[in-house]
Design a protein around this motif. Structure first.
Motif, PDB file in Angstrom:
ATOM      1  N   SER A 156       0.820  -1.196   0.000  1.00 30.64           N
ATOM      2  CA  SER A 156       0.000   0.000   0.000  1.00 30.64           C
ATOM      3  C   SER A 156       0.865   1.261   0.000  1.00 30.64           C
ATOM      4  CB  SER A 156      -0.907  -0.013   1.230  1.00 30.64           C
ATOM      5  OG  SER A 156      -1.642   1.177   1.326  1.00 30.64           O
ATOM      6  N   ASP A 157       0.542   2.189  -0.899  1.00 31.09           N
ATOM      7  CA  ASP A 157       1.252   3.464  -1.052  1.00 31.09           C
ATOM      8  C   ASP A 157       2.686   3.301  -1.536  1.00 31.09           C
ATOM      9  OD1 ASP A 157      -0.934   5.108  -0.334  1.00 31.09           O
ATOM     10  OD2 ASP A 157      -0.517   4.786   1.792  1.00 31.09           O
ATOM     11  N   ALA A 158       3.016   2.151  -2.044  1.00 28.31           N
ATOM     12  CA  ALA A 158       4.265   1.958  -2.777  1.00 28.31           C
ATOM     13  C   ALA A 158       3.955   1.942  -4.267  1.00 28.31           C
ATOM     14  CB  ALA A 158       4.945   0.664  -2.351  1.00 28.31           C
ATOM     15  N   SER A 159       5.002   2.025  -5.102  1.00 29.47           N
ATOM     16  CA  SER A 159       4.764   2.084  -6.536  1.00 29.47           C
ATOM     17  C   SER A 159       5.796   1.279  -7.303  1.00 29.47           C
ATOM     18  CB  SER A 159       4.777   3.533  -7.020  1.00 29.47           C
ATOM     19  OG  SER A 159       6.059   4.108  -6.864  1.00 29.47           O
ATOM     20  N   ALA A 160       5.350   0.794  -8.460  1.00 25.59           N
ATOM     21  CA  ALA A 160       6.236   0.100  -9.392  1.00 25.59           C
ATOM     22  C   ALA A 160       5.919   0.596 -10.794  1.00 25.59           C
ATOM     23  CB  ALA A 160       6.063  -1.408  -9.301  1.00 25.59           C
ATOM     24  N   ALA A 161       6.953   0.920 -11.556  1.00 28.25           N
ATOM     25  CA  ALA A 161       6.767   1.396 -12.917  1.00 28.25           C
ATOM     26  C   ALA A 161       7.538   0.516 -13.884  1.00 28.25           C
ATOM     27  CB  ALA A 161       7.241   2.844 -13.047  1.00 28.25           C
ATOM     28  N   ASN A 162       6.891   0.202 -14.998  1.00 21.95           N
ATOM     29  CA  ASN A 162       7.543  -0.461 -16.139  1.00 21.95           C
ATOM     30  C   ASN A 162       8.178  -1.806 -15.769  1.00 21.95           C
ATOM     31  OD1 ASN A 162       6.886   1.806 -17.760  1.00 21.95           O
ATOM     32  ND2 ASN A 162       8.693   2.880 -16.962  1.00 21.95           N
ATOM     33  N   THR A 163       7.462  -2.563 -14.973  1.00 28.04           N
ATOM     34  CA  THR A 163       7.880  -3.930 -14.657  1.00 28.04           C
ATOM     35  C   THR A 163       7.517  -4.859 -15.814  1.00 28.04           C
ATOM     36  OG1 THR A 163       7.518  -3.565 -12.292  1.00 28.04           O
ATOM     37  CG2 THR A 163       7.569  -5.859 -13.044  1.00 28.04           C
ATOM     38  N   THR A 164       8.398  -5.815 -16.121  1.00 27.00           N
ATOM     39  CA  THR A 164       8.094  -6.889 -17.062  1.00 27.00           C
ATOM     40  C   THR A 164       8.001  -8.192 -16.290  1.00 27.00           C
ATOM     41  OG1 THR A 164       9.237  -5.790 -18.885  1.00 27.00           O
ATOM     42  CG2 THR A 164       8.881  -8.152 -19.101  1.00 27.00           C
ATOM     43  N   VAL A 165       6.879  -8.892 -16.456  1.00 22.45           N
ATOM     44  CA  VAL A 165       6.611 -10.131 -15.725  1.00 22.45           C
ATOM     45  C   VAL A 165       6.413 -11.247 -16.737  1.00 22.45           C
ATOM     46  CG1 VAL A 165       5.225 -11.202 -13.914  1.00 22.45           C
ATOM     47  CG2 VAL A 165       5.383  -8.712 -14.032  1.00 22.45           C
ATOM     48  N   SER A 166       7.135 -12.372 -16.582  1.00 19.48           N
ATOM     49  CA  SER A 166       7.014 -13.472 -17.540  1.00 19.48           C
ATOM     50  C   SER A 166       7.432 -14.781 -16.893  1.00 19.48           C
ATOM     51  CB  SER A 166       7.885 -13.206 -18.782  1.00 19.48           C
ATOM     52  OG  SER A 166       9.253 -13.198 -18.434  1.00 19.48           O
ATOM     53  N   SER A 167       7.140 -15.877 -17.580  1.00 20.27           N
ATOM     54  CA  SER A 167       7.712 -17.202 -17.291  1.00 20.27           C
ATOM     55  C   SER A 167       7.627 -17.595 -15.827  1.00 20.27           C
ATOM     56  CB  SER A 167       9.173 -17.240 -17.742  1.00 20.27           C
ATOM     57  OG  SER A 167       9.279 -16.931 -19.115  1.00 20.27           O
ATOM     58  N   GLY A 168       6.410 -17.493 -15.259  1.00 19.79           N
ATOM     59  CA  GLY A 168       6.221 -17.892 -13.874  1.00 19.79           C
ATOM     60  C   GLY A 168       6.485 -16.787 -12.876  1.00 19.79           C
ATOM     61  N   GLY A 169       6.756 -15.576 -13.333  1.00 16.19           N
ATOM     62  CA  GLY A 169       6.895 -14.442 -12.432  1.00 16.19           C
ATOM     63  C   GLY A 169       5.542 -13.933 -11.970  1.00 16.19           C
ATOM     64  N   ILE A 170       5.513 -13.317 -10.782  1.00 18.43           N
ATOM     65  CA  ILE A 170       4.273 -12.825 -10.185  1.00 18.43           C
ATOM     66  C   ILE A 170       4.495 -11.413  -9.659  1.00 18.43           C
ATOM     67  CG2 ILE A 170       2.592 -13.134  -8.324  1.00 18.43           C
ATOM     68  CD1 ILE A 170       3.199 -16.131  -8.424  1.00 18.43           C
ATOM     69  N   LEU A 171       3.534 -10.548  -9.946  1.00 16.19           N
ATOM     70  CA  LEU A 171       3.498  -9.206  -9.376  1.00 16.19           C
ATOM     71  C   LEU A 171       2.261  -9.108  -8.500  1.00 16.19           C
ATOM     72  CD1 LEU A 171       4.175  -6.216  -9.049  1.00 16.19           C
ATOM     73  CD2 LEU A 171       3.326  -5.818 -11.364  1.00 16.19           C
ATOM     74  N   ASP A 172       2.458  -8.937  -7.198  1.00 16.51           N
ATOM     75  CA  ASP A 172       1.367  -8.750  -6.246  1.00 16.51           C
ATOM     76  C   ASP A 172       1.236  -7.265  -5.965  1.00 16.51           C
ATOM     77  OD1 ASP A 172       0.769 -11.464  -5.933  1.00 16.51           O
ATOM     78  OD2 ASP A 172       2.176 -11.714  -4.275  1.00 16.51           O
ATOM     79  N   ASN A 173       0.090  -6.698  -6.325  1.00 18.00           N
ATOM     80  CA  ASN A 173      -0.093  -5.252  -6.293  1.00 18.00           C
ATOM     81  C   ASN A 173      -1.155  -4.852  -5.275  1.00 18.00           C
ATOM     82  OD1 ASN A 173      -0.379  -2.540  -6.836  1.00 18.00           O
ATOM     83  ND2 ASN A 173      -1.231  -2.809  -8.882  1.00 18.00           N
ATOM     84  N   TYR A 174      -0.686  -4.237  -4.175  1.00 15.06           N
ATOM     85  CA  TYR A 174      -1.575  -3.599  -3.198  1.00 15.06           C
ATOM     86  C   TYR A 174      -1.429  -2.081  -3.239  1.00 15.06           C
ATOM     87  CZ  TYR A 174      -2.050  -8.209  -0.943  1.00 15.06           C
ATOM     88  OH  TYR A 174      -2.301  -9.540  -0.679  1.00 15.06           O
TER      89      TYR A 174
END
Length: 204
Positions: A43-61
């Motif tokens: 919460s209240d953190a940020s991520a820009a221009n991430t690339t997710v592939s091949s079993g990668g996971i981005l958990d976004n709160y």
């Protein structure tokens, strides 16, 4: 890797079960997440221009912008999370859960977006061969399906625009309001589904 309030990390490669954690007030950019790696945006953190592939996971709160989800990649938008301008490519998945929001997503061929109960997907584009599944209790607003893009409505969709091969399927329990069907678009309403206030233009 932990990024705390006021901290920033750029160009991190996360794989082989590794973690990148952006805690409240932290920011990350240009990360690549694959092979069981996880990027966690609190919460209240940020991520820009991430690339997710091949079993990668981005958990976004928190907040993500410009994420690219390639084959085998996943972005989960949880309560309080906002995903802006996500691109979902072939084999990628964008999942929006209760009280999560996706805005301006582009879903390309063989990419999928799932809007779960209480989730919201707005102002995005479903391109040729892409799929958006609005599940029971999910909401989609102002989406455009074009060139063979598919919107499946089991929840609620409003103000969808269908153009040049765009398709909307309203299934049992689904409600579509104010759909605009332009030339080459198609709106199909199945048993138990409801379409209200549709506008069907020439060639639709």
């Amino acid at each position: 890797q932990d990024v705390y309030s006021g901290g920033a990390a750029t160009g991190t490669v996360v794989g082989n079960g590794g973690w990148e954690l952006a805690w409240t007030g932290g920011s990350v950019s240009g990360s690549t997440v694959s092979s069981g790696g996880i990027e966690f945006v609190w919460s209240d953190a940020s991520a820009a221009n991430t690339t997710v592939s091949s079993g990668g996971i981005l958990d976004n709160y928190g907040s993500t912008t410009g994420t690219k989800i390639d084959n085998g990649g996943l972005e989960f938008v949880f309560s309080g999370g906002v995903a802006k301008a996500t691109t979902v490519n072939s084999g990628g998945n964008l999942d929006v859960f209760a009280s999560g929001v996706a805005s301006g997503a582009v879903i390309n061929s063989a990419g999928w977006s799932y809007v779960w109960s209480g989730g919201l997907d707005s102002a995005g584009t479903i391109g040729a061969g892409g799929f958006e599944d609005v599940l029971a209790g999910g909401i989609a607003i102002g989406m455009t399906a074009t060139g063979g893009g598919n919107q499946i409505v089991n929840g609620t969709a409003s103000a969808t625009t269908l153009v040049a091969g765009g398709l909307q399927y309203v299934s049992s329990g689904g409600v579509a309001t104010g759909t605009v069907v332009n030339s080459g678009g198609n709106l199909d309403v199945f048993a138990g589904g409801v379409a209200s206030g549709a506008i069907v233009n020439n060639g639709g």
